[in-house]
Design an enzyme around this catalytic site. Sequence first.
Site, PDB file in Angstrom:
ATOM      1  N   LYS A 564       0.871  -1.179   0.000  1.00 58.42           N
ATOM      2  CA  LYS A 564       0.000   0.000   0.000  1.00 58.42           C
ATOM      3  C   LYS A 564       0.901   1.220   0.000  1.00 58.42           C
ATOM      4  O   LYS A 564       2.128   1.076   0.156  1.00 58.42           O
ATOM      5  CB  LYS A 564      -0.914   0.016   1.233  1.00 58.42           C
ATOM      6  CG  LYS A 564      -0.134  -0.202   2.549  1.00 58.42           C
ATOM      7  CD  LYS A 564      -1.035  -0.273   3.773  1.00 58.42           C
ATOM      8  CE  LYS A 564      -1.746  -1.593   3.931  1.00 58.42           C
ATOM      9  NZ  LYS A 564      -3.167  -1.511   4.165  1.00 58.42           N
ATOM     10  N   ARG A 565       0.328   2.430  -0.144  1.00 56.42           N
ATOM     11  CA  ARG A 565       1.161   3.619  -0.047  1.00 56.42           C
ATOM     12  C   ARG A 565       1.886   3.629   1.303  1.00 56.42           C
ATOM     13  O   ARG A 565       1.367   3.146   2.305  1.00 56.42           O
ATOM     14  CB  ARG A 565       0.301   4.880  -0.199  1.00 56.42           C
ATOM     15  CG  ARG A 565      -0.124   5.127  -1.627  1.00 56.42           C
ATOM     16  CD  ARG A 565       1.071   5.372  -2.520  1.00 56.42           C
ATOM     17  NE  ARG A 565       1.640   6.665  -2.249  1.00 56.42           N
ATOM     18  CZ  ARG A 565       1.634   7.692  -3.096  1.00 56.42           C
ATOM     19  NH1 ARG A 565       1.084   7.557  -4.303  1.00 56.42           N
ATOM     20  NH2 ARG A 565       2.184   8.833  -2.772  1.00 56.42           N
ATOM     21  N   LYS A 570      -0.410   4.202   8.204  1.00 58.08           N
ATOM     22  CA  LYS A 570      -0.579   2.804   7.776  1.00 58.08           C
ATOM     23  C   LYS A 570       0.391   1.873   8.522  1.00 58.08           C
ATOM     24  O   LYS A 570       0.262   0.661   8.488  1.00 58.08           O
ATOM     25  CB  LYS A 570      -0.384   2.671   6.272  1.00 58.08           C
ATOM     26  CG  LYS A 570      -1.452   3.428   5.464  1.00 58.08           C
ATOM     27  CD  LYS A 570      -1.217   3.320   3.970  1.00 58.08           C
ATOM     28  CE  LYS A 570      -2.117   4.217   3.137  1.00 58.08           C
ATOM     29  NZ  LYS A 570      -3.449   3.617   2.864  1.00 58.08           N
ATOM     30  N   LYS A 676      -8.904  -7.372  -1.528  1.00 59.46           N
ATOM     31  CA  LYS A 676      -8.268  -8.177  -2.580  1.00 59.46           C
ATOM     32  C   LYS A 676      -7.532  -9.369  -1.973  1.00 59.46           C
ATOM     33  O   LYS A 676      -7.573 -10.482  -2.521  1.00 59.46           O
ATOM     34  CB  LYS A 676      -7.299  -7.300  -3.398  1.00 59.46           C
ATOM     35  CG  LYS A 676      -7.999  -6.154  -4.108  1.00 59.46           C
ATOM     36  CD  LYS A 676      -7.020  -5.107  -4.641  1.00 59.46           C
ATOM     37  CE  LYS A 676      -7.759  -3.804  -4.935  1.00 59.46           C
ATOM     38  NZ  LYS A 676      -6.856  -2.674  -5.209  1.00 59.46           N
TER      39      LYS A 676
END
Length: 838
Positions: A564-565, A570, A676
């Site tokens: 992910k970024r 995060k 996903k």
Amino acid sequence: MQTDVANQTSNITVEDDRTGLSIETLKRAFADNLFYIQGKLAILANFTDYYMALSYTTRDRLLQRWLQTLKVYHEQDIKTVYYLSAEFLMGRHLGNSLINLDLYESIAQAVKESGLDLTEILEQEPDPGLGNGGLGRLAACFLDSLATLEIPAMGYGIRYEFGIFNQSIQHGWQVEIPDKWLRCGNPWEVVRYESTVQVKFGGHTEIYNDDRGRPHTRWIPSFTVEGIPHDTPVPGYQTNTVNTLRLWKAEAGEDFNFQAFNSGDYDGAVATKIKSETISKVLYPNDNTPQGRQLRLEQQFFFVSCSLQDIIRRHLKKYGRLDNLPEHAAVQLNDTHPAISIAEMMRLLVDEHGLFWDEAWRITQSTFAYTNHTLMPEALEKWGVPLFESLLPRHLEIIYEINHRFLQDVQTWYPDDEELLARLSIIEENGGKQVRMANLATVGSHAVNGVAALHTELLKQDVLSDFYKLWPEKFNNKTNGVTPRRWVLLANPALSELISEKIGGTWLKHLDELRKLESFVDDSDFRQRWRQIKQANKQKLADYIMAHNCVEVDVNSIFDIQVKRIHEYKRQHLDLLHIIALYLRIKQNPHIQMTPRTFIFGGKAAPGYFMAKLIIKAINAVADVVNRDPDVHGRLKVVFLANFSASLGQLIYPAADLSEQISTAGKEASGTGNMKFTMNGALTIGTLDGANIEIREEVGEENFFLFGLTAAEVEKMKTDGYKPRDYYESNEELRHVLDRLAMGYFSPGDKDLFKPLVDSLLNHDDYMLLADYQAYADCQDKVGEAYKDVEQWTTMSILNVARSGKFSSDRTIKEYCDEIWHVKPVNVELEPYDPAKA
Ligand code: KOT
């Protein structure tokens, strides 16, 4: 299915290279396109030539459906969804088009009989990176679902000449390389010069009297830019519907050039041309943080103005009036990037089409809806009033008028509450005056939604709470989803085939049917094949890692993946702290038992985001030490995969055992990578954040590795006075980990390299890594234990997939259609191609 389609060709009056679907026709079309379109002899062609020829062969087969869809939309009385987004992260087109046209197998065969390999050709396509991450990819999944559900829809955005930068890793650091994705041409776009529009900028406004002596305002701009539409077909899965993604390219206005050239000011004319074309030159590489640059505002206004003029022009041509626009158009604002739409629509309706303000406002409010994608306070877009005034003077006046009328209403509802007025105002008065785009979008829309249940609750209670009190009925939740066509069928063909063999193929359009897999959960043959598929997917990723990182990884280890970024919220560095802890455990006790793990990271950092870039360097520095240390004995490997993208995602998600979704609770609006991974049979280690909560609800708490503070606990701890250093003092393992990082153990040449990272954690720790550390490490120990029980893990993996149906973007889009847009499917019947009638 294939035979059905093939039969259609026999009805086509002219059996043609451009429509035929038999293997023989496809082979001939491929060869013809190589010769006539790409201009190459087969013996001299390279893989790019093959890719181009095959793309034209596929595009030809899309065109019949595309043009028929346009015809039906033109002829019928319909309502269309317009999705306005500064980003569309479409992923590669060729494979997806073949899948959606049900052509994949025949083309693979035709290519094979031509002596080539389809997968190799598919790899040639540059991944169109016209987005940063989740927000842009969501827009692409939504377009896929809209077309699949046969909803008349159009995506509107910017045709950036340079998409998201390519990331290379040099000496462990991210290096940004321009993304020249259009270098070899783009076979998927059709330029529609005839629909060019003019966009005005700058200048001033003045009052004038019309024929009947009534005063009006007009805008005298200082320059005009042309928007040239570039259309890309968006085919639905197993349907005739092919919608359009219309991206605008900025070019200099003709008259401007002419005037400058005529007066001999050649370099002036060229400067104008360059200035105009700069507008669609490059995507800003920021995710979840706006960049308050003039060019960014120019980009936003440019594509909004082009799109709204396009919508109004088409509507007027068909209906000749504008009062019924909301019955035929639903415009969705993908975050606040297109929020200037509210003012531009008012300007177009009032100034250019002569409507009264109240009528224009009714039309605007009932046409627009706004999706918020982030609660991060720094990500809420604000534009300084001086910039706004110089670039969009008329829009600033309109915004003041909207605000004035709105605040008057508020005053009648809540008299004498100055603070409430200040919070609700579209103009922030503290410090330099600023336009608050989220307030503008909220006031100007009839619906406002968050992207997961928790996120919507927090929007209502926190960021937009004052608006929620005014208009509770405006607020609603639309939990994100992803398209199973790209993320399961295309990415994981082996798993898809096994699933279809067991429950039939309709799950791809009705993802809830995956539930039927639960009845096979005890079938030992099925379970074994399930594991074999995961193993083969892991092997493919292992080969890629060997080719790109020169690291050998063990396919029997847990593939523990965070892609992910890169962002502090995060918490890639929480993952890293735990990796260092495992490494230190081995160093302290070389014979310690540990389930072997391969930690895989991928993601880009915004080029100006120092801490995110340092996190990438830290991951690579730890990887260097861990991967080389013979004491580790294959128990740990750490890999950073450069240049994470949609196409790399298609390789990664199917190969994952463990999905890392470890953001600070309350910070990740939804997440879509989490979905996903789940659909591809990975288990999640995650916090109660964003859509993780709903994933856990669906798959069952026993099939999800939960850890960490809740959003409420995070908030409480912050207000009570959070002291990260207390955790450092009291947790020996954590202390050792941070000390090693701080003392330069992983950066021998530069001992202070990671001090800023450690200092930030010890002194601020805005994202509460230290508070969550022990819970995370304990949870990871449970993961390690669970993986040893192969049978139990297999059951959990199957149940994760079987219960992932909610996270199809088809479900999300149906909710938008029913509850916000009020649109219905429109059936597109194919008519045989007849050149005499075309
Ligand atoms: C904000 C400003 C500029 C560029 C991107 C953003 C942005 C991205 N805001 N939110 N997102 C992500 O959107 C995804 C789709 O809804 C979410 O799943 C994810 O949690 C957001 O971070």
